[in-house]
Design a protein around this motif. Structure first.
Motif, mmCIF file in Angstrom:
data_model
loop_
_atom_site.group_PDB
_atom_site.id
_atom_site.type_symbol
_atom_site.label_atom_id
_atom_site.label_comp_id
_atom_site.label_asym_id
_atom_site.label_seq_id
_atom_site.Cartn_x
_atom_site.Cartn_y
_atom_site.Cartn_z
ATOM 1 N N UNK A 163 -9.576 9.093 7.235
ATOM 2 C CA UNK A 163 -9.397 8.331 8.462
ATOM 3 C C UNK A 163 -9.690 6.851 8.349
ATOM 4 N N UNK A 164 -9.929 6.345 7.133
ATOM 5 C CA UNK A 164 -10.204 4.925 6.931
ATOM 6 C C UNK A 164 -8.900 4.139 6.903
ATOM 7 N N UNK A 165 -8.774 3.065 7.698
ATOM 8 C CA UNK A 165 -7.551 2.255 7.681
ATOM 9 C C UNK A 165 -7.272 1.695 6.285
ATOM 10 N N UNK A 166 -6.011 1.660 5.901
ATOM 11 C CA UNK A 166 -5.600 1.152 4.591
ATOM 12 C C UNK A 166 -4.974 -0.225 4.770
ATOM 13 N N UNK A 167 -5.514 -1.218 4.050
ATOM 14 C CA UNK A 167 -5.029 -2.587 4.140
ATOM 15 C C UNK A 167 -4.384 -3.019 2.824
ATOM 16 N N UNK A 168 -3.572 -4.051 2.911
ATOM 17 C CA UNK A 168 -2.978 -4.664 1.728
ATOM 18 C C UNK A 168 -4.086 -5.077 0.758
ATOM 19 N N UNK A 169 -3.934 -4.698 -0.509
ATOM 20 C CA UNK A 169 -4.945 -5.021 -1.507
ATOM 21 C C UNK A 169 -6.002 -3.955 -1.687
ATOM 22 N N UNK A 170 -6.019 -2.948 -0.804
ATOM 23 C CA UNK A 170 -6.997 -1.865 -0.948
ATOM 24 C C UNK A 170 -6.708 -1.023 -2.186
ATOM 25 N N UNK A 171 -7.750 -0.369 -2.684
ATOM 26 C CA UNK A 171 -7.625 0.534 -3.824
ATOM 27 C C UNK A 171 -7.836 1.952 -3.333
ATOM 28 N N UNK A 172 -6.841 2.797 -3.571
ATOM 29 C CA UNK A 172 -6.916 4.209 -3.185
ATOM 30 C C UNK A 172 -7.240 5.053 -4.411
ATOM 31 N N UNK A 173 -8.258 5.874 -4.300
ATOM 32 C CA UNK A 173 -8.541 6.853 -5.348
ATOM 33 C C UNK A 173 -7.766 8.116 -4.988
ATOM 34 N N UNK A 174 -6.700 8.402 -5.749
ATOM 35 C CA UNK A 174 -5.859 9.564 -5.496
ATOM 36 C C UNK A 174 -6.434 10.748 -6.282
ATOM 37 N N UNK A 175 -6.904 11.745 -5.549
ATOM 38 C CA UNK A 175 -7.530 12.905 -6.195
ATOM 39 C C UNK A 175 -6.598 14.114 -6.271
ATOM 40 N N UNK A 203 1.719 8.767 2.916
ATOM 41 C CA UNK A 203 0.546 9.621 2.881
ATOM 42 C C UNK A 203 0.896 11.105 2.918
ATOM 43 N N UNK A 204 2.153 11.425 3.203
ATOM 44 C CA UNK A 204 2.544 12.834 3.191
ATOM 45 C C UNK A 204 2.554 13.394 1.772
ATOM 46 N N UNK A 205 2.563 12.501 0.783
ATOM 47 C CA UNK A 205 2.524 12.929 -0.613
ATOM 48 C C UNK A 205 1.095 13.078 -1.137
ATOM 49 N N UNK A 206 0.115 12.614 -0.368
ATOM 50 C CA UNK A 206 -1.267 12.573 -0.850
ATOM 51 C C UNK A 206 -2.125 13.597 -0.105
ATOM 52 N N UNK A 207 -2.612 14.577 -0.841
ATOM 53 C CA UNK A 207 -3.462 15.625 -0.261
ATOM 54 C C UNK A 207 -4.895 15.131 -0.085
ATOM 55 N N UNK A 208 -5.366 14.378 -1.065
ATOM 56 C CA UNK A 208 -6.739 13.864 -1.037
ATOM 57 C C UNK A 208 -6.755 12.482 -1.666
ATOM 58 N N UNK A 209 -6.986 11.461 -0.853
ATOM 59 C CA UNK A 209 -7.062 10.091 -1.348
ATOM 60 C C UNK A 209 -7.885 9.244 -0.409
ATOM 61 N N UNK A 210 -8.741 8.388 -0.954
ATOM 62 C CA UNK A 210 -9.600 7.576 -0.093
ATOM 63 C C UNK A 210 -9.718 6.151 -0.610
ATOM 64 N N UNK A 211 -9.934 5.229 0.323
ATOM 65 C CA UNK A 211 -10.148 3.830 -0.011
ATOM 66 C C UNK A 211 -11.523 3.672 -0.651
ATOM 67 N N UNK A 212 -11.572 3.065 -1.843
ATOM 68 C CA UNK A 212 -12.847 2.901 -2.548
ATOM 69 C C UNK A 212 -13.177 1.437 -2.803
#
Length: 204
Positions: A51-63, A100-109
């Motif tokens: 539920x964390x907003x994703x901004x330009x330049x953010x890094x997503x850890x795709x699990x 995000x429909x392709x990502x089961x588990x991913x979070x902004x780190x």
């Protein structure tokens, strides 16, 4: 428009009143144009799986993905606005749209401005890079040591050692004689300050 501003000097997200992004994309503080002081992170319209907003330049850890993939996971990917849409990048390599429909588990780190070491950057010939960690390795003529913060120009990729060779050289000597070596910098030890393609655009 939702956005975040990152101070280029302190690397902190600015929250004080009076600093705002204008409709023309420039940043003002109490009527003064301070655009050059900040990185602008625009909201992508998406949130991560927590539920964390994703901004330009953010890094997503795709699990985990929602489909079978040969990609090694977990993997850190950066979000960029490219081609008129927000997309996922592996360093400077565009992979796919931010779906995000392709990502089961991913979070902004983190983000590329405050946590550049979380991304594996791959530079190309002519790019300008900056070391984010010390690099040292041995040769028959002695040790080569390059401190964090050193700015270098890329001569070419060094696929044999998964890194880059630089235009800059260092000369070492031993009892046999002396020899000059280009710096060998591994991927993951640097960030890209400027790309050759961007420099060409500025000249036009």
């Amino acid at each position: 428009m939702m956005y975040q501003l990152v101070d280029k000097e302190t690397k902190r997200i600015v929250t004080e009143e009076g600093v705002a992004l204008a409709p023309n994309g420039e940043v003002y503080s109490n009527g003064e144009n301070v655009t050059n002081r900040f990185y602008v992170k625009r909201f992508s319209g998406e949130t991560d799986t927590k539920g964390t907003p994703i901004y330009q330049g953010d890094i997503l850890c795709i699990k985990q993905l929602t489909f079978e993939s040969s990609a090694p996971l977990p993997e850190n990917l950066n979000v960029e606005f490219y081609g008129g849409m927000f997309q996922l990048f592996r360093g400077n390599e565009c992979l796919m749209g931010l779906n995000l429909s392709y990502i089961e588990d991913g979070e902004v780190i983190g983000d590329i401005y405050r946590n550049p070491d979380l991304i594996l950057w791959r530079a190309s010939r002519g790019d300008t890079i900056k070391l984010v960690k010390d690099v040292s390795y041995g040769t028959a003529y002695g040790m080569i040591e390059i401190p964090t913060g050193t700015v270098l120009q890329v001569y070419k990729s060094n696929n044999l050692y998964d890194g880059v060779l630089t235009e800059e050289e260092v000369t070492l000597s031993n009892k046999v004689g002396e020899k000059s070596f280009q710096y060998n910098v591994p991927n993951g030890a640097y960030i890209i300050l400027a790309r050759l393609a961007d420099k060409k655009e500025e000249v036009k």
